[in-house]
Scaffold this motif. Structure first.
Motif, short mmCIF file in Angstrom:
data_model
loop_
_atom_site.label_atom_id
_atom_site.label_comp_id
_atom_site.label_asym_id
_atom_site.label_seq_id
_atom_site.Cartn_x
_atom_site.Cartn_y
_atom_site.Cartn_z
N ASN A 190 0.84 -1.19 0.00
CA ASN A 190 0.00 0.00 0.00
C ASN A 190 0.88 1.24 0.00
O ASN A 190 1.43 1.62 1.03
CB ASN A 190 -0.88 -0.05 1.25
N PHE A 191 0.98 1.85 -1.17
CA PHE A 191 1.87 3.01 -1.30
C PHE A 191 1.33 4.26 -0.60
O PHE A 191 2.01 5.27 -0.51
CB PHE A 191 2.17 3.28 -2.77
N ALA A 192 0.08 4.19 -0.13
CA ALA A 192 -0.45 5.34 0.60
C ALA A 192 0.15 5.38 2.00
O ALA A 192 0.29 6.45 2.60
CB ALA A 192 -1.97 5.24 0.69
N GLY A 217 2.71 3.68 -11.75
CA GLY A 217 1.74 3.00 -10.90
C GLY A 217 1.16 3.93 -9.84
O GLY A 217 -0.05 3.98 -9.63
N LEU A 218 2.04 4.71 -9.20
CA LEU A 218 1.59 5.67 -8.19
C LEU A 218 0.62 6.68 -8.81
O LEU A 218 -0.41 7.00 -8.22
CB LEU A 218 2.78 6.46 -7.64
N SER A 219 0.97 7.17 -9.98
CA SER A 219 0.13 8.17 -10.64
C SER A 219 -1.23 7.61 -10.96
O SER A 219 -2.26 8.23 -10.72
CB SER A 219 0.75 8.64 -11.96
N GLN A 220 -1.20 6.43 -11.55
CA GLN A 220 -2.46 5.81 -11.96
C GLN A 220 -3.37 5.58 -10.76
O GLN A 220 -4.56 5.83 -10.79
CB GLN A 220 -2.15 4.49 -12.67
N ARG A 221 -2.75 5.14 -9.67
CA ARG A 221 -3.50 4.78 -8.48
C ARG A 221 -4.05 5.99 -7.73
O ARG A 221 -5.17 6.01 -7.29
CB ARG A 221 -2.58 3.97 -7.58
N TYR A 222 -3.19 7.02 -7.59
CA TYR A 222 -3.56 8.13 -6.70
C TYR A 222 -3.88 9.44 -7.40
O TYR A 222 -4.39 10.37 -6.76
CB TYR A 222 -2.46 8.37 -5.67
N LEU A 223 -3.55 9.56 -8.67
CA LEU A 223 -3.67 10.89 -9.28
C LEU A 223 -4.71 10.99 -10.38
O LEU A 223 -4.95 12.06 -10.91
CB LEU A 223 -2.32 11.32 -9.87
N LYS A 224 -5.29 9.86 -10.74
CA LYS A 224 -6.12 9.87 -11.93
C LYS A 224 -7.20 10.95 -11.89
O LYS A 224 -7.36 11.71 -12.84
CB LYS A 224 -6.76 8.49 -12.13
#
Ligand code: GTP
Ligand code: MG
Length: 452
Positions: A190-192, A217-224
């Motif tokens: 969990n990168f959060a 991956g971080l961008s896709q997960r948290y920034l979309k």
């Protein structure tokens, strides 16, 4: 207008870290690999930024990235000089960068600017990944080129692997000391809640595919959601630098994070005084990569859309301020946009008192960071401004009631000759440093010394 369509823009990635830990080399590596791969024009060089499209990320990352897993168009990297680690990070009272890579030399570990960068990341709640760089300097390391880190790991001797592991765990410990729970990135679920550490060598290329993969991956997960913008709307950005541009007069380097700026737009730019309202004279972008290395020439363009780095040449930009907002007026009223810029500037909080020290810094972001540090140390500020130390700053310092406040604290700026002379004559101390806490420490030591 009602038919505005949301487009997913490229996330802005700040590359941060201590001087010489390898930020620029990491970006060069990313750029260089595509150039040598013959991907003509795949990576575009922007002003102060490098755009890497998804296809290129996926090509570099090989088996690590399946492009069909992603909707975002790629990554826009902003390189920051070590001594400016945080200065470009601001916008809208939050972070200009959507995500970040904190580059740390595995041999050197946490250093002053690493700590400053991490403080800013924490304060702005910017997700980040740590590139544990220069792994090729581990004794006995056997370089493998641009391969995923696991592959390179497997090719190392037990001895080299153990040495690297020790250093990586030290780094993870240092992150823990700064309240970040971190682990090797392949163990992070969990990168959060956890920071991923990616062993890299910007020099030999190992782990670079992994950095791109984790960032995507971080961008896709948290920034979309945050990346959905009306790309045709009036542009909004942040000033990176104010510079003289041959043939165009003063120009600002800007990172555009929203909408479009056109060559016939009127823009409002935050300044040291009232916001500047001016008509764009020219929009400039670097020529394609191959040429930029040798020629450093710019191409005049009609429009630029977010996210991108560009140069805006326009009259009256001399007092534009690094870190300040830039807004396109387009079909709104000037007053409305001026007010927006003023509000944004006001939100960047530096509180001044009747009595205190004078602070000068190179950008709004760094000014705020210095002010925060002084606030924590309970040192009051009488005047805080972006710009070089000028005679009037010395004059203000000399009017302090308390002797301990007869000082100017200068962060990453020059001291003008006449200011220096005036300070000498009036016995006003000017402290200079490129590291915030050193600046504050030196001041405190001086005061302690004097009061002993
Ligand atoms: P500033 O912009 O000054 O803050 O530095 P930087 O973080 O951009 O560092 P830069 O990329 O300029 O690298 C500094 C030095 O370290 C250069 O001599 C690089 O060649 C070297 N270097 C960077 N990355 C690596 C690496 O992975 N391995 C080795 N051996 N050297 C590296
Ligand atoms: Mg650099």
């Amino acid at each position: 207008d009602g038919d505005a369509v949301a487009t997913l823009r490229t996330p802005i990635v700040a590359v941060l870290g201590h001087v010489d830990h390898g930020k620029t080399t990491l970006l060069d590596r990313i750029r260089g690999s595509t150039v040598t791969d013959g991907e003509a024009g795949a990576i575009t060089q922007h002003i102060g930024a490098t755009a890497v499209p998804l296809e290129t990320v996926s090509e570099l990352a090989g088996s690590l990235v399946d492009p069909t897993d992603f909707d975002l168009p790629g990554l826009l990297f902003i390189d920051t000089p070590g001594h400016h680690s945080f200065s470009t990070l601001r916008s809208r009272g939050g972070a200009l960068a959507d995500i970040a890579v904190l580059v740390v030399d595995v041999n050197d570990g946490f250093q002053p600017q690493t700590i400053e960068a991490i403080d800013i990341l924490q304060r702005t709640e910017t997700p980040f990944v740590v590139a544990a760089n220069k792994i090729d300097t581990v004794p006995g390391w056997n370089p493998q080129g641009d391969v995923p880190i696991q592959e390179s790991y497997d090719a190392q001797s037990d001895r080299a692997r153990e040495t690297l592991d020790e250093r990586l765990y030290e780094l993870i410990g240092e992150l823990a000391d700064h309240d970040f729970s971190a682990d090797m990135y392949w163990r992070v679920q969990n990168f959060a809640n956890n920071v991923g550490v990616v062993p890299t060598s910007a020099e030999t290329g190992e782990g670079v595919p992994d950095v791109l993969t984790v960032l995507m991956g971080l961008s896709q997960r948290y920034l979309k959601d945050a990346m959905a913008i009306d790309v045709e709307g009036p542009g909004a950005g942040t000033v990176l630098e104010v510079k003289d541009q041959k043939g165009f007069g003063t120009a600002i380097d800007v990172v555009l994070y929203d909408g479009t700026v056109r060559a016939d737009d009127t823009v409002v730019v935050g300044s040291t005084g009232e916001p500047i309202v001016t008509d764009v004279r020219a929009l400039l972008q670097p020529r394609p990569l191959a040429e930029i290395r040798t020629e450093k020439r710019f191409e005049q363009v009609d429009a630029v859309s977010a996210a991108a780095g560009l140069k805006i040449a326009a009259p009256d930009l001399d007092d534009a301020m690094a870190g300040a907002p830039v807004r396109v007026v387009r079909d709104r009223s000037r007053e409305e946009v001026v007010q927006e810029v003023q509000e944004e500037l006001a939100a960047i909080g530096v509180t001044t008192e009747e009595e205190g020290v004078v602070v000068k810094a190179d950008t709004l972001g760094s000014l705020e960071a210095v002010a925060n540090t002084l606030d924590e140390a309970e040192i009051p500020i009488v005047r805080a401004e972006v710009g070089d130390v000028a005679p009037r700053d010395v004059t203000v310092a000399s009017t302090a009631d308390e002797e301990r406040h007869e000082t100017v604290l200068a962060f990453s700026v020059d001291v003008l000759d006449n200011a220096e002379r005036q300070a000498d004559e009036g016995d006003i101390r000017i402290f200079e440093s490129d590291v915030i806490y050193r600046l504050v420490e030196e001041y405190e030591e001086f005061i302690a010394e004097r009061e002993r």
